[in-house]
Design a protein around this motif. Structure first.
Motif, PDB file in Angstrom:
ATOM      1  N   LEU A  66      32.145  -0.063 -19.605  1.00  0.00           N
ATOM      2  CA  LEU A  66      30.771   0.010 -18.853  1.00  0.00           C
ATOM      3  C   LEU A  66      30.227  -1.447 -18.618  1.00  0.00           C
ATOM      4  O   LEU A  66      29.950  -2.033 -19.687  1.00  0.00           O
ATOM      5  CB  LEU A  66      29.785   0.895 -19.551  1.00  0.00           C
ATOM      6  CG  LEU A  66      30.468   2.257 -19.828  1.00  0.00           C
ATOM      7  CD1 LEU A  66      29.221   3.093 -20.500  1.00  0.00           C
ATOM      8  CD2 LEU A  66      30.739   3.090 -18.761  1.00  0.00           C
ATOM      9  N   THR A  67      29.999  -1.726 -17.372  1.00  0.00           N
ATOM     10  CA  THR A  67      29.300  -2.999 -17.008  1.00  0.00           C
ATOM     11  C   THR A  67      27.781  -2.873 -16.894  1.00  0.00           C
ATOM     12  O   THR A  67      27.738  -2.283 -15.660  1.00  0.00           O
ATOM     13  CB  THR A  67      30.198  -3.554 -16.115  1.00  0.00           C
ATOM     14  OG1 THR A  67      31.469  -3.674 -16.362  1.00  0.00           O
ATOM     15  CG2 THR A  67      29.607  -5.160 -15.700  1.00  0.00           C
TER      16      THR A  67
ATOM     17  N   GLN B  50      35.942   4.372 -21.144  1.00  0.00           N
ATOM     18  CA  GLN B  50      35.907   3.193 -20.309  1.00  0.00           C
ATOM     19  C   GLN B  50      35.111   2.087 -20.857  1.00  0.00           C
ATOM     20  O   GLN B  50      34.154   2.535 -21.413  1.00  0.00           O
ATOM     21  CB  GLN B  50      35.816   3.975 -18.718  1.00  0.00           C
ATOM     22  CG  GLN B  50      34.100   4.369 -18.898  1.00  0.00           C
ATOM     23  CD  GLN B  50      33.925   4.602 -17.451  1.00  0.00           C
ATOM     24  OE1 GLN B  50      34.147   5.893 -17.110  1.00  0.00           O
ATOM     25  NE2 GLN B  50      33.077   4.155 -16.612  1.00  0.00           N
TER      26      GLN B  50
ATOM     27  N   ARG C 132      27.617  -0.519 -13.556  1.00  0.00           N
ATOM     28  CA  ARG C 132      28.004  -0.765 -11.990  1.00  0.00           C
ATOM     29  C   ARG C 132      29.118   0.330 -11.697  1.00  0.00           C
ATOM     30  O   ARG C 132      29.426   0.734 -10.659  1.00  0.00           O
ATOM     31  CB  ARG C 132      28.857  -2.054 -12.226  1.00  0.00           C
ATOM     32  CG  ARG C 132      28.122  -3.051 -11.642  1.00  0.00           C
ATOM     33  CD  ARG C 132      28.487  -4.490 -11.856  1.00  0.00           C
ATOM     34  NE  ARG C 132      27.572  -5.666 -11.644  1.00  0.00           N
ATOM     35  CZ  ARG C 132      27.812  -6.929 -11.528  1.00  0.00           C
ATOM     36  NH1 ARG C 132      28.790  -7.226 -12.260  1.00  0.00           N
ATOM     37  NH2 ARG C 132      26.935  -7.975 -11.211  1.00  0.00           N
ATOM     38  N   GLU C 133      29.775   0.869 -12.821  1.00  0.00           N
ATOM     39  CA  GLU C 133      30.628   1.841 -12.686  1.00  0.00           C
ATOM     40  C   GLU C 133      30.287   3.523 -12.308  1.00  0.00           C
ATOM     41  O   GLU C 133      31.054   4.161 -11.690  1.00  0.00           O
ATOM     42  CB  GLU C 133      31.622   2.153 -13.860  1.00  0.00           C
ATOM     43  CG  GLU C 133      32.592   0.875 -14.217  1.00  0.00           C
ATOM     44  CD  GLU C 133      31.829  -0.397 -15.009  1.00  0.00           C
ATOM     45  OE1 GLU C 133      32.333  -1.156 -15.248  1.00  0.00           O
ATOM     46  OE2 GLU C 133      30.473  -0.123 -14.975  1.00  0.00           O
ATOM     47  N   ILE C 134      28.868   3.695 -12.495  1.00  0.00           N
ATOM     48  CA  ILE C 134      28.238   4.797 -12.277  1.00  0.00           C
ATOM     49  C   ILE C 134      27.196   4.800 -11.032  1.00  0.00           C
ATOM     50  O   ILE C 134      26.104   4.455 -11.751  1.00  0.00           O
ATOM     51  CB  ILE C 134      27.796   5.416 -13.380  1.00  0.00           C
ATOM     52  CG1 ILE C 134      28.847   5.459 -14.680  1.00  0.00           C
ATOM     53  CG2 ILE C 134      27.364   6.872 -13.285  1.00  0.00           C
ATOM     54  CD1 ILE C 134      28.575   6.116 -15.926  1.00  0.00           C
TER      55      ILE C 134
END
Length: 524
Positions: A228-229, A226, A430-432
């Protein structure tokens, strides 16, 4: 007729001639004794030329392969382009059986079974009919791009390309992070999350003269992780990095957004990075920056307000400890807010001495100090703030000495708490979402008092060098450590939705940290 020295009787059983294969040609002698001294008839074979062509391709020798053809001038650049396009892939070829050749035969076709072995050991196989033509006694491979692959025409070639399995690592604006950007953070994310590398893919295609694929011959799709931002802000990160790089001592800056806890910058210069990710993990005495916590504990006790008068002597004996102000300056009796702005050690040691043993740890917890945050991609520490059971311990703790220890990351979080009114949860990816932390709010009236006092530090206290940088609020700190002969320089503060901590190791004064802060904020 493929073994040197083997003899055949020709002409339907009559002893008309004896044939011997020598070095790839058929040599015929009369066998009826009529002209024993006559020279033999030489008939070359096509198979050895096909083998020469294939062997040269296997060796990656374009010139030698082209020399075996009847169009070397066109063949050599085409072969070179193919070998370059298929770099990293191993060519193999097996020459098939040669057809029977008569005296009048001028052409022959031999099949070559080609196998390209890709870097992941996947084979790409196909057969190529190789036409050979004879001119006088010499056979040559007839040049055509189809010798390299049956689908090729003039101007085309073969190309092997890989497709990345990387899941992009992006900054907050969705742009892939460039090489060298925020190395402390990117290195940590790579180590903790296993990088962003998935399974690499590849493609072998027929390409035109410009290298654009026109037909895919074989392909393996990449399996990407994925995207990652990161919450890092390029302008803030670059300004912070520039600021610390100008400091000759180990220096770091950590910056957060008070409104949501997003980590905007983590910068270390080379001297700091020699010790690892010290901005995030290493503990240091916070010195007078800890007066933010001491002031909070004193205000929460109800014993004082920001306007309460406190003595401010140049030095004072409190319990068994003698406390000295910087340069031993004496302001007499001043309000708490003035003692804070001037960073009066004697005043704040006295305030701390009168507090309960657990007052400073409780106040520190409101700023996230001592909290254990599980920030995805990072290993972070915030602070070690134990209870101060004795007066001596509280006197030292009140000015950020003794057993009080914090990290630059923790102090940036403390500054963000003042700006926000409650502790924001630090976030990097931001995704985690980050796990841990209580998000406590400062008691009513405390946040506004701290903001006012931290503003006075800049407008009329120890950080007036920052007064022209647009609403900066903060606290300086000079923190002795070890035997007391060395001290770190600190400045922690905020401006708008930007909170930060600046540490210069062994600077001897907070002025170096204030200077780095000015460089940092001046670039934004």
């Amino acid at each position: 007729m493929n073994r040197t020295g083997k003899r055949w009787i020709l002409a339907g059983g009559s002893l008309a001639a004896v044939a011997v294969v020598v070095a790839g040609v058929v040599v015929l002698w009369p066998s009826d004794g009529r002209s024993a001294s006559a020279p033999p008839t030489v008939r070359p074979l096509p198979a050895p030329v096909a083998q020469q062509f294939v062997a040269a391709l296997m060796a990656g020798d374009a010139a030698q392969a082209a020399a075996a053809t009847d169009g070397a001038a066109a063949a050599q650049p085409a072969i070179e382009k193919m070998l370059q396009g298929m770099k990293g892939v191993v060519y193999g070829g097996r020459v098939g059986a040669s057809p029977a050749i008569g005296d009048a035969d001028r052409t022959a076709t031999i099949t070559v079974d080609v196998t390209w072995t890709l870097p992941d050991s996947t084979p790409l196989k196909y057969a190529v009919p190789v036409e050979l033509r004879r001119a006088d006694t010499r056979w040559q491979v007839h040049w055509t791009p189809a010798l390299l692959h049956p689908n090729l025409v003039e101007g085309q070639s073969l190309a092997y390309t890989t497709t990345s399995g990387d899941g992009a690592l992006l900054d907050r604006d969705g742009t892939p992070v460039p090489p060298g950007f925020a190395p402390v953070v990117v290195s940590s994310v790579t180590q903790q999350l296993g990088g962003t590398t998935g399974e690499q893919g590849w493609q072998v295609a027929v390409v035109d003269a410009a290298g654009t694929p026109v037909a895919v011959l074989a392909e393996k799709k990449a399996k990407a992780r994925q995207k990652l931002t990161l919450t890092l802000d390029p302008s803030t990160q670059n300004a912070a990095q520039t600021a610390v790089d100008q400091v000759p001592l180990p220096a770091v800056i950590v910056a957060l957004a008070p409104s949501n806890g997003e980590i905007l910058a983590v910068a270390q210069n080379a001297g700091a990075s020699a010790g690892g990710p010290i901005s995030l993990q290493n503990y240091y005495e916070p010195g007078s920056t800890f007066k933010i916590v001491t002031a909070t504990a004193a205000l929460m006790s109800g014993n004082v307000t920001a306007d309460s008068p406190v003595e401010r002597p140049g030095k004072a004996t409190i319990g068994p400890r003698q406390i000295v102000n910087d340069d031993q300056f004496d302001l007499g009796t001043v309000p708490v807010h003035r003692a804070f702005a001037a960073s009066c050690n004697t005043s704040f040691s006295r305030l701390a001495a009168d507090l309960p043993a657990d007052a400073l740890p409780r106040a520190a917890s409101l700023f996230g100090l001592g909290e254990d945050y599980a920030v995805a991609g990072l290993t972070t520490n915030t602070g070690k703030i134990p209870p101060s059971e004795t007066v001596t311990q509280r006197v030292e703790a009140g000015i950020g000495q003794g057993t009080m220890q914090t990290t630059p990351f923790g102090m940036a979080l403390a500054a963000a708490t003042v700006a926000n009114g409650s502790t924001p949860t630090p976030q990097l990816i931001r995704e985690i979402p980050t796990q841990g932390g209580q998000g406590r709010a400062l008691p009513g009236g405390v946040a506004s008092a701290l903001r006012s006092m931290m503003g006075e530090v800049v407008t009329g206290g120890t950080a007036t060098a920052l007064a022209g940088l647009g609403g900066v609020r903060g606290k300086t700190g000079t923190a002795q450590h070890g035997d007391g002969s060395m001290s770190h320089g600190w400045f922690v503060g905020y401006r708008g939705d930007l909170a930060f901590a600046v540490l210069v190791v062994d600077a001897g004064t907070s002025k170096v940290a204030v200077g780095a802060t000015a460089t940092f904020l001046g670039a934004l």
